[in-house]
Design a protein around this motif. Sequence first.
Motif, PDB file in Angstrom:
ATOM      1  N   LEU A   1       0.754  -1.136  -0.045  1.00 40.48           N
ATOM      2  CA  LEU A   1       0.104   0.204  -0.072  1.00 40.48           C
ATOM      3  C   LEU A   1       0.774   1.232  -0.113  1.00 40.48           C
ATOM      4  O   LEU A   1       1.476   1.450   1.182  1.00 40.48           O
ATOM      5  CB  LEU A   1      -0.817   0.155   1.168  1.00 40.48           C
ATOM      6  N   GLY A   2       1.133   1.846  -1.186  1.00 39.51           N
ATOM      7  CA  GLY A   2       1.725   2.938  -1.330  1.00 39.51           C
ATOM      8  C   GLY A   2       1.201   4.320  -0.418  1.00 39.51           C
ATOM      9  O   GLY A   2       0.028   4.324  -0.170  1.00 39.51           O
ATOM     10  N   PRO A   3       1.950   5.480  -0.314  1.00 36.55           N
ATOM     11  CA  PRO A   3       1.457   6.502   0.174  1.00 36.55           C
ATOM     12  C   PRO A   3       0.277   7.034  -0.512  1.00 36.55           C
ATOM     13  O   PRO A   3      -0.363   7.920   0.566  1.00 36.55           O
ATOM     14  CB  PRO A   3       2.673   7.476   0.272  1.00 36.55           C
ATOM     15  N   ASP A   4       0.060   7.110  -1.519  1.00 31.96           N
ATOM     16  CA  ASP A   4      -0.940   7.555  -2.290  1.00 31.96           C
ATOM     17  C   ASP A   4      -2.104   6.628  -2.470  1.00 31.96           C
ATOM     18  O   ASP A   4      -3.207   6.940  -2.967  1.00 31.96           O
ATOM     19  CB  ASP A   4      -0.628   8.215  -3.695  1.00 31.96           C
ATOM     20  N   ASP A   5      -1.874   5.268  -1.997  1.00 24.41           N
ATOM     21  CA  ASP A   5      -2.972   4.155  -2.308  1.00 24.41           C
ATOM     22  C   ASP A   5      -4.124   4.337  -1.086  1.00 24.41           C
ATOM     23  O   ASP A   5      -3.668   4.643  -0.027  1.00 24.41           O
ATOM     24  CB  ASP A   5      -2.344   3.086  -2.503  1.00 24.41           C
ATOM     25  N   GLU A   6      -5.303   4.021  -1.422  1.00 22.73           N
ATOM     26  CA  GLU A   6      -6.411   4.120  -0.570  1.00 22.73           C
ATOM     27  C   GLU A   6      -6.475   2.798  -0.039  1.00 22.73           C
ATOM     28  O   GLU A   6      -6.713   1.656  -0.874  1.00 22.73           O
ATOM     29  CB  GLU A   6      -7.392   4.695  -1.031  1.00 22.73           C
ATOM     30  N   PRO A   7      -6.448   2.637   1.270  1.00 19.45           N
ATOM     31  CA  PRO A   7      -6.733   1.136   2.023  1.00 19.45           C
ATOM     32  C   PRO A   7      -8.067   0.924   1.597  1.00 19.45           C
ATOM     33  O   PRO A   7      -8.180  -0.392   1.739  1.00 19.45           O
ATOM     34  CB  PRO A   7      -6.601   1.509   3.330  1.00 19.45           C
ATOM     35  N   GLU A   8      -9.028   1.608   1.278  1.00 20.15           N
ATOM     36  CA  GLU A   8     -10.339   1.163   1.045  1.00 20.15           C
ATOM     37  C   GLU A   8     -10.677   0.230  -0.053  1.00 20.15           C
ATOM     38  O   GLU A   8     -11.306  -0.774  -0.101  1.00 20.15           O
ATOM     39  CB  GLU A   8     -11.668   2.141   1.057  1.00 20.15           C
ATOM     40  N   ALA A   9      -9.712   0.706  -1.246  1.00 19.65           N
ATOM     41  CA  ALA A   9      -9.760   0.046  -2.530  1.00 19.65           C
ATOM     42  C   ALA A   9      -8.868  -1.350  -2.417  1.00 19.65           C
ATOM     43  O   ALA A   9      -9.342  -2.348  -2.584  1.00 19.65           O
ATOM     44  CB  ALA A   9      -8.596   0.795  -3.611  1.00 19.65           C
ATOM     45  N   LEU A  10      -7.969  -1.516  -1.516  1.00 15.76           N
ATOM     46  CA  LEU A  10      -7.192  -2.496  -1.136  1.00 15.76           C
ATOM     47  C   LEU A  10      -8.027  -3.424  -0.489  1.00 15.76           C
ATOM     48  O   LEU A  10      -8.306  -4.805  -0.623  1.00 15.76           O
ATOM     49  CB  LEU A  10      -5.945  -2.353  -0.349  1.00 15.76           C
ATOM     50  N   ALA A  11      -8.852  -3.212   0.689  1.00 13.70           N
ATOM     51  CA  ALA A  11      -9.919  -3.965   1.276  1.00 13.70           C
ATOM     52  C   ALA A  11     -11.083  -4.635   0.656  1.00 13.70           C
ATOM     53  O   ALA A  11     -11.521  -5.538   0.887  1.00 13.70           O
ATOM     54  CB  ALA A  11     -10.383  -3.131   2.438  1.00 13.70           C
ATOM     55  N   ALA A  12     -11.104  -3.869  -0.496  1.00 13.68           N
ATOM     56  CA  ALA A  12     -12.180  -4.437  -1.345  1.00 13.68           C
ATOM     57  C   ALA A  12     -11.883  -5.601  -2.201  1.00 13.68           C
ATOM     58  O   ALA A  12     -12.495  -6.122  -3.124  1.00 13.68           O
ATOM     59  CB  ALA A  12     -12.710  -3.405  -2.479  1.00 13.68           C
ATOM     60  N   ARG A  13     -10.517  -5.886  -2.303  1.00 12.67           N
ATOM     61  CA  ARG A  13     -10.165  -6.903  -3.038  1.00 12.67           C
ATOM     62  C   ARG A  13     -10.341  -8.510  -2.644  1.00 12.67           C
ATOM     63  O   ARG A  13     -10.034  -9.264  -3.357  1.00 12.67           O
ATOM     64  CB  ARG A  13      -8.556  -6.986  -3.359  1.00 12.67           C
ATOM     65  N   GLY A  14     -10.768  -8.584  -1.706  1.00 14.68           N
ATOM     66  CA  GLY A  14     -11.073  -9.806  -0.913  1.00 14.68           C
ATOM     67  C   GLY A  14      -9.945 -10.475  -0.467  1.00 14.68           C
ATOM     68  O   GLY A  14      -9.406 -11.580  -0.732  1.00 14.68           O
ATOM     69  N   LEU A  15      -9.204  -9.846   0.611  1.00 12.32           N
ATOM     70  CA  LEU A  15      -8.110 -10.247   1.169  1.00 12.32           C
ATOM     71  C   LEU A  15      -8.439 -11.251   2.054  1.00 12.32           C
ATOM     72  O   LEU A  15      -9.593 -11.612   2.829  1.00 12.32           O
ATOM     73  CB  LEU A  15      -7.349  -9.082   2.028  1.00 12.32           C
ATOM     74  N   PRO A  16      -7.440 -12.143   2.562  1.00  9.96           N
ATOM     75  CA  PRO A  16      -7.427 -13.329   3.535  1.00  9.96           C
ATOM     76  C   PRO A  16      -7.502 -12.830   4.824  1.00  9.96           C
ATOM     77  O   PRO A  16      -6.574 -11.983   5.275  1.00  9.96           O
ATOM     78  CB  PRO A  16      -6.340 -14.236   3.318  1.00  9.96           C
ATOM     79  N   PHE A  17      -8.750 -12.774   5.764  1.00  9.96           N
ATOM     80  CA  PHE A  17      -8.718 -12.266   7.079  1.00  9.96           C
ATOM     81  C   PHE A  17      -8.552 -13.022   8.026  1.00  9.96           C
ATOM     82  O   PHE A  17      -9.180 -14.370   7.688  1.00  9.96           O
ATOM     83  CB  PHE A  17      -9.930 -11.385   7.014  1.00  9.96           C
ATOM     84  N   PRO A  18      -8.342 -13.242   9.005  1.00 12.82           N
ATOM     85  CA  PRO A  18      -7.319 -11.932   9.538  1.00 12.82           C
ATOM     86  C   PRO A  18      -5.976 -11.912   8.761  1.00 12.82           C
ATOM     87  O   PRO A  18      -5.540 -12.537   8.167  1.00 12.82           O
ATOM     88  CB  PRO A  18      -7.123 -11.979  11.094  1.00 12.82           C
ATOM     89  N   CYS A  19      -5.475 -10.576   8.686  1.00 13.14           N
ATOM     90  CA  CYS A  19      -4.378 -10.125   8.199  1.00 13.14           C
ATOM     91  C   CYS A  19      -3.538  -9.204   8.876  1.00 13.14           C
ATOM     92  O   CYS A  19      -4.089  -8.816   9.984  1.00 13.14           O
ATOM     93  CB  CYS A  19      -4.517  -9.525   6.796  1.00 13.14           C
ATOM     94  N   VAL A  20      -2.327  -9.109   8.477  1.00 12.68           N
ATOM     95  CA  VAL A  20      -1.340  -8.275   9.363  1.00 12.68           C
ATOM     96  C   VAL A  20      -0.920  -7.131   8.525  1.00 12.68           C
ATOM     97  O   VAL A  20      -0.680  -7.221   7.281  1.00 12.68           O
ATOM     98  CB  VAL A  20      -0.044  -9.040   9.664  1.00 12.68           C
ATOM     99  N   VAL A  21      -0.998  -5.936   9.258  1.00 16.77           N
ATOM    100  CA  VAL A  21      -0.581  -4.697   8.597  1.00 16.77           C
ATOM    101  C   VAL A  21       0.799  -4.104   9.217  1.00 16.77           C
ATOM    102  O   VAL A  21       0.664  -4.355  10.544  1.00 16.77           O
ATOM    103  CB  VAL A  21      -1.798  -3.518   8.787  1.00 16.77           C
TER     104      VAL A  21
END
Length: 423
Positions: A153-173
């Motif tokens: 997740l780059g400095p200008d990337d929105e976490p909302e868009a990443l969260a919509a990808r169908g990530l494996p949860f739980p995950c580590v940030v």
Amino acid sequence: MNEPAPQPAERRTPVRLHLLALNPTDSVTHGFLPAAARLGLDVTLLTDQPAAHRRAYEQSVADGGKLPGLTLVGCDVKDFREVIGRISALGRTAPPDAVFTNSDHLQPQAALAAGYFGLPGKDWRAALDTKNKALLRRRLAAAGADAVYSAELGPDDEPEALAARGLPFPCVVKPREGVAGEDVVLAEDAADLVRRCHDIRRRRPGASLVVEEYLEGELHTLETLGDGRTLHTLGAFRTELSPPPHFVEERLTLLPALPQPHTRQVVTQLRALGVGFGACHTEYVVQGGRARLIEVNYRAIGDQCDLALADVLGIPLFEHILRTHLGEPLPADLGARTDGRARVEYVCTDRGGTLEKAPPASETERDGVRLVYRPLRGTGETHPLRRTNRDYLGVIRATGTDQGRIDQAVEAFLAAERWEILS
């Protein structure tokens, strides 16, 4: 990987070590500097915090520490161009024989500087790949060593868009280039992930983050030492963490033997990364019978575990590490003891505030157990709660040959002493 330079028949005197550092650490002040003195080295310490290192040096000398001659040089050590330029300027009167760092942040800079001056050192690509957690995952996957879901997740990337990808949860940030468990947190679902990312960004504007699969399991470490040809496995610790969502190391216990086949699996993955020169501290968990790397720290283990390891193994560990950077091959047999046991316990606060009461530094030896306590925060100091190892108030390291007695000694010390925080 840079190969160690052939050892010359005679070295000019004095032999000069250029050491890169950020803030003072016990590893440098109580490990590598005394080792440099025992080796007869002159040390030039390049740092962006010279005043802090001067205070740490003077305090260690006042406490009876045997340290080398030290030249402190202010330098923007995070910029490899500044490092090379400063060493080059110093080289008119003090040419370097080795460039070394034990800092997570400065491994690529030290490797590039060593290569520039034709000195032994780490492959700068391996130093960068292990420091950058996104590169680490890509390098391991490309080598077929392990595949862990990971997204950057780059400095200008929105976490909302990443969260919509169908990530494996739980995950580590975690911060892509973070250390000390700072801002490493477990996210339970998409909403939690977005909130955690925004929280971290408020504290770290402009930082890149990594979101990756949560590798659950008992956490172990593997400590290695290599000279570019021979790779020694020194020992392994079992690490006990605070409960999720944070990951604060609370206790490390040296395992009586290297776990197999997991140790071999970790070494295979390290070789895939190009790791094999100097010290390396690797964290991993075991899943389904295989070792899965959490992170690779291309330096010696810290937070006084390196001091405990040197005591237990009965070898000049810090000298061996420095010698590799001077181009000297490691012996085929380090002569390490195998009957030693150790426990390192961190006294960690659960709230922010002012430390009002705490025990002083001490060292005792009783019933075959050597117990050393060192404060990490002075009384009267005020700090916020950070959920990292910066919350440590002190560290206990206990060594001997009987784990039961070691555990009893640590528990007795904890029961007898008091640490009081005024919120």
